[in-house]
Motif scaffolding. Structure first.
Motif, PDB file in Angstrom:
ATOM      1  N   TYR A  30      80.994  18.120  24.776  1.00  0.00           N
ATOM      2  CA  TYR A  30      80.975  17.079  25.802  1.00  0.00           C
ATOM      3  C   TYR A  30      82.193  17.178  26.704  1.00  0.00           C
ATOM      4  O   TYR A  30      82.240  16.577  27.767  1.00  0.00           O
ATOM      5  N   SER A  48      75.365  16.112  21.710  1.00  0.00           N
ATOM      6  CA  SER A  48      76.231  17.272  21.592  1.00  0.00           C
ATOM      7  C   SER A  48      76.446  17.556  20.112  1.00  0.00           C
ATOM      8  O   SER A  48      76.602  16.626  19.312  1.00  0.00           O
ATOM      9  N   GLY A  80      85.605  18.903  21.500  1.00  0.00           N
ATOM     10  CA  GLY A  80      84.242  18.453  21.278  1.00  0.00           C
ATOM     11  C   GLY A  80      83.610  18.877  19.976  1.00  0.00           C
ATOM     12  O   GLY A  80      82.408  18.651  19.777  1.00  0.00           O
ATOM     13  N   SER A  93      75.826  22.579  26.569  1.00  0.00           N
ATOM     14  CA  SER A  93      75.885  21.305  25.855  1.00  0.00           C
ATOM     15  C   SER A  93      76.561  21.464  24.499  1.00  0.00           C
ATOM     16  O   SER A  93      76.444  20.600  23.643  1.00  0.00           O
ATOM     17  N   GLY A 143      83.459  10.278  25.769  1.00  0.00           N
ATOM     18  CA  GLY A 143      83.492  11.693  26.120  1.00  0.00           C
ATOM     19  C   GLY A 143      83.848  12.038  27.541  1.00  0.00           C
ATOM     20  O   GLY A 143      83.865  13.222  27.899  1.00  0.00           O
ATOM     21  N   VAL A 162      76.757  11.264  23.203  1.00  0.00           N
ATOM     22  CA  VAL A 162      78.043  11.226  23.890  1.00  0.00           C
ATOM     23  C   VAL A 162      77.802  11.037  25.382  1.00  0.00           C
ATOM     24  O   VAL A 162      76.667  11.105  25.867  1.00  0.00           O
ATOM     25  N   TRP A 163      78.892  10.830  26.104  1.00  0.00           N
ATOM     26  CA  TRP A 163      78.877  10.886  27.562  1.00  0.00           C
ATOM     27  C   TRP A 163      79.729  12.059  28.007  1.00  0.00           C
ATOM     28  O   TRP A 163      80.708  12.426  27.338  1.00  0.00           O
ATOM     29  N   GLY A 164      79.368  12.649  29.136  1.00  0.00           N
ATOM     30  CA  GLY A 164      80.150  13.766  29.637  1.00  0.00           C
ATOM     31  C   GLY A 164      79.846  14.031  31.090  1.00  0.00           C
ATOM     32  O   GLY A 164      78.920  13.454  31.679  1.00  0.00           O
TER      33      GLY A 164
END
Length: 719
Positions: free
Chosen positions: A93, A60, A298, A90, A227, A79-81
């Motif tokens: 996140y 991201s 974000g 995108s 995230g 990141v994680w999302g």
């Protein structure tokens, strides 16, 4: 370093001063990152009532345009999302924001598609997992030292949601990305794959600004930092809102989510997390992570509008969410050029829904001049950039505003934020005035019919008689380097005491095994469905804590200081034990605090009027009670508990919309609130909840109410 006035040797470490653990690139100071380069990202919004949200790892563009990493070319921050099938953008996140409707079920298939640790790029997560904590432990390694290697456990929690316990997303309901491991309280409706959980949210509660985030036991701080957080805006079409105010927007302007987080980054623009512990018992856990860079929805230090395309000057509605691990914010607006105070903020809603009337927070006048937010708190806010009084006082308005922050860390006695970095949140570019048909918060028009009142918020007194009073403490357990763990009611997550020589197996006689036997926990909080309880939270730690209760919204009644000698009386009640003190290395001789022992007295010792196992703090109070601040006088699920004070909450274990005159037989949830390990209450400094500052509670069913199987028919909602 800070010494707590109530506990002479209590030292609070903000962050480790040691070098970073091997595995992370060197940290990039936040002061070296450009500010106010890119506009605020647009969060993906979905009104779908049946959707799939997949937890994924991706890049991201968190860093500002033009950022140059130490090596290579910046192509994004790993990141994680939560991603949905619609292909949400995108550019952030954070999200999505789910638009839900009261009494219309929302079904979400939560899918864990996060990579195995061997394939993940998130070094901040990989090098910070601390298996010495009481955590999910999918591979059953027994909480040994070392970072975790395996499939990632996650569980989504609907924060502020009035939901059955099996849909709450509690800390033991996790499931791994390979589908091979599940927590003891894992639940899914039929049709889910092994790496999924299907939740059907009944949405029976009043309109509210709630959100969702990860809640896996012992790694919430890391999963949320990576995230995993989004919004859940619940609207009520039957709610009679004033003209110009719509459930999901104001006028023609969509609601603007402002998810405020502090972060650290390495020299390559990747997430950095402090991971050198201050005590050998927990080699990678730090008591409170505080970053040196502000990220909003974000994006690092974004703008609202741009110099080339400023936002029309009108009223805007902002949804503030404090999504940080530990940082508290004190927010207000100033002119970025002249330094003059900006326009006031009008709070129209708290965690659990709309206030009766807007509350003005004006940086230039009044008793409250800043909006204070601890982690987990939300506020629904309108800012009128055409406010006639403010415009008249500021004829030279530059068209540039800064959202400023003065919140100290730890709050309220820690270090102030550096004005040029952490003291700046968002830059707003405001253009010429335009016609505005949106709701005017300065008008005398109420937001809603008067809410149900459990307290008289102006006087800070009860409006109902509580069924019982629980008096509960917040405690720090010290190690040689500082806090080793932080506890609610001096009790660990599983309810076992360190004093095994006093209680066989460490089980106190005043605790009860989890009735579902899914988590092997021992519980002490068993509220009765339909009852109203007064919770008196006695904060004996050095700092403020955001206390969060699952399932229910509550009302803050008042706050009051207590005298220091209460701590001496409290400590003197602990018996001698063979358990070794972490500071002295010797057995406890008696008359000294024993961390993790539980309350010093039997939990029911003050029954029937007061329970909790602690000496009655009411004999040690100092000064008058202080009613809640005007903007706190609504339904809350997360509240600021100040150090050295008793914070009193009126908690009703029933839906917020039921009048206080509702007969006992009708005070019940439209679902079964019992079973599946129940719910939890905890500190929302997520570094604390990851290290024992969390306890379970299980509701006792209202036996005068209909059987749970018949309840969904009451509101026409099936889940």
């Amino acid at each position: 370093m800070q010494t707590h006035p109530l506990t002479p040797y209590c030292i609070v470490a903000l962050v480790s001063l040691c070098p970073a653990q091997t595995g992370q690139a060197p940290q990039l100071p936040g002061s070296a990152i450009a500010q106010f380069v890119d506009p605020l990202p647009q969060v993906h919004i979905t009104a779908a009532t049946n959707l799939t949200l997949a937890m994924r790892e991706f890049k991201s563009p968190v860093m500002p345009t033009g950022f140059v990493p130490a090596t290579g070319t910046y192509t994004g921050t790993w990141v994680w999302g939560y991603r949905d099938a619609a292909g949400n953008p995108s550019t952030t996140y954070v999200g999505p924001v789910v638009l839900a409707t009261r009494n219309v079920r929302t079904t979400i298939r939560w899918r864990n598609e996060l990579p195995h640790t061997s394939q993940s790029h998130l070094t901040a997560w990989l090098t910070s997992t601390d298996q010495t904590l009481h955590w999910a432990d999918p591979l059953n390694t027994g909480h040994t030292a070392g970072n975790y290697s395996g499939s990632v456990p996650t569980v989504p929690h609907l924060h502020g949601g009035e939901v059955p316990p099996h849909l709450d997303g509690g800390p033991d309901a996790w499931f791994t990305s390979d589908g091979a491991h599940h927590g003891g309280a894992y639940h899914s409706f039929a049709g889910a794959a092994a790496n999924e959980a299907i939740y059907r949210y009944p949405n029976t509660q009043e309109a509210a600004n709630i959100w969702f985030h990860d809640h896996a036991l012992g790694i919430t701080r890391l999963n949320v930092y990576a995230g995993l957080a989004g919004g859940y805006l619940l609207a009520d079409p039957q709610l009679s809102l004033p003209a110009g105010l719509t459930p999901h927007g104001i006028g023609t302007e969509t609601i603007v989510p402002l998810v405020i987080q502090d972060r650290k980054f390495d020299v390559n623009g990747q997430l950095f997390f402090d991971n050198v512990g201050i005590n050998p018992e927990h080699p990678y856990w730090v008591p409170e992570f505080v970053g040196d860079t502000i990220v909003v929805t974000g994006k690092v230090w974004p703008t609202f509008g741009t110099a080339a395309a400023p936002k029309p000057s009108k009223r805007y509605r902002f949804l503030f969410v404090n999504g940080s691990n530990a940082r508290t914010y004190e927010l207000f607006l100033v002119d970025a050029v002249t330094g003059a105070n900006g326009p006031p903020m009008w709070v129209i809603g708290t965690d659990g829904g709309y206030l009766d009337r807007p509350v003005k927070i004006d940086p230039s006048s009044g008793s409250v001049r800043k909006l204070t937010m601890m982690p987990g708190e939300r506020y629904d806010v309108i800012v009128d950039f055409n406010d006639p009084n403010w415009r008249a006082a500021n004829p030279q308005f530059s068209g540039r505003l800064l959202l400023r922050n003065t919140g100290r860390a730890p709050f309220p006695f820690g270090a102030p934020p550096q004005g040029s970095t952490l003291g700046r949140i968002l830059k707003l570019f405001i253009g010429p005035p335009v016609a505005d048909s949106g709701y005017n918060p300065a008008s005398s028009v109420p937001l809603r019919a008067p809410m149900v009142r459990l307290v008289n918020p102006t006087a800070g007194t009860p409006a109902v008689t509580p069924y019982l009073t629980r008096q509960l403490t917040l405690n720090e357990v010290m190690g040689p380097g500082g806090p080793m763990e932080v506890l609610v009611n001096n009790t660990r997550w599983n309810g076992l005491s360190v004093a095994t020589d006093i209680f066989p197996g460490g089980v106190r006689p005043d605790s009860v095994p989890d009735p579902t036997n899914t988590t092997s926990n021992y519980l002490t909080e068993f509220p009765l469905e339909g009852s109203t309880e007064l919770w008196e939270i006695v904060n004996m730690t050095a700092d403020a804590h955001p206390l969060h209760l699952h399932l229910v919204q509550f009302q803050l009644m008042n706050r009051q200081r207590f005298r220091r000698n209460y701590v001496s009386v409290y400590d003197a009640l602990f018996p001698p034990t063979a358990a070794v003190d972490s500071l002295t290395g010797l057995p406890h001789p008696g008359g000294v605090f024993v961390g993790g022992f539980g309350p010093p007295l039997h939990y029911l010792s003050g029954a029937p009027d007061r329970i909790g196992g602690n000496p009655d703090v009411n004999a040690y109070l100092q000064g008058p009670t202080r009613p809640p601040y005007p903007h706190e006088r609504g339904w809350k699920d997360t509240v600021v508990v100040m150090p050295g004070e008793v914070t009193r909450l009126m908690v009703r274990w029933a839906p917020t919309s039921l009048p206080t005159s509702t007969p006992a037989a009708q005070r019940y949830f439209p679902f079964d609130p019992d079973g599946n390990g129940g719910y939890v209450w905890h500190c929302h400094i997520i570094d604390h909840e990851d290290n024992e500052m969390m306890r379970g509670d299980v509701l006792q069913l209202n036996t005068a109410a209909p059987a749970p199987a018949a309840r969904p028919l009451r509101l026409g909602v099936h889940y």
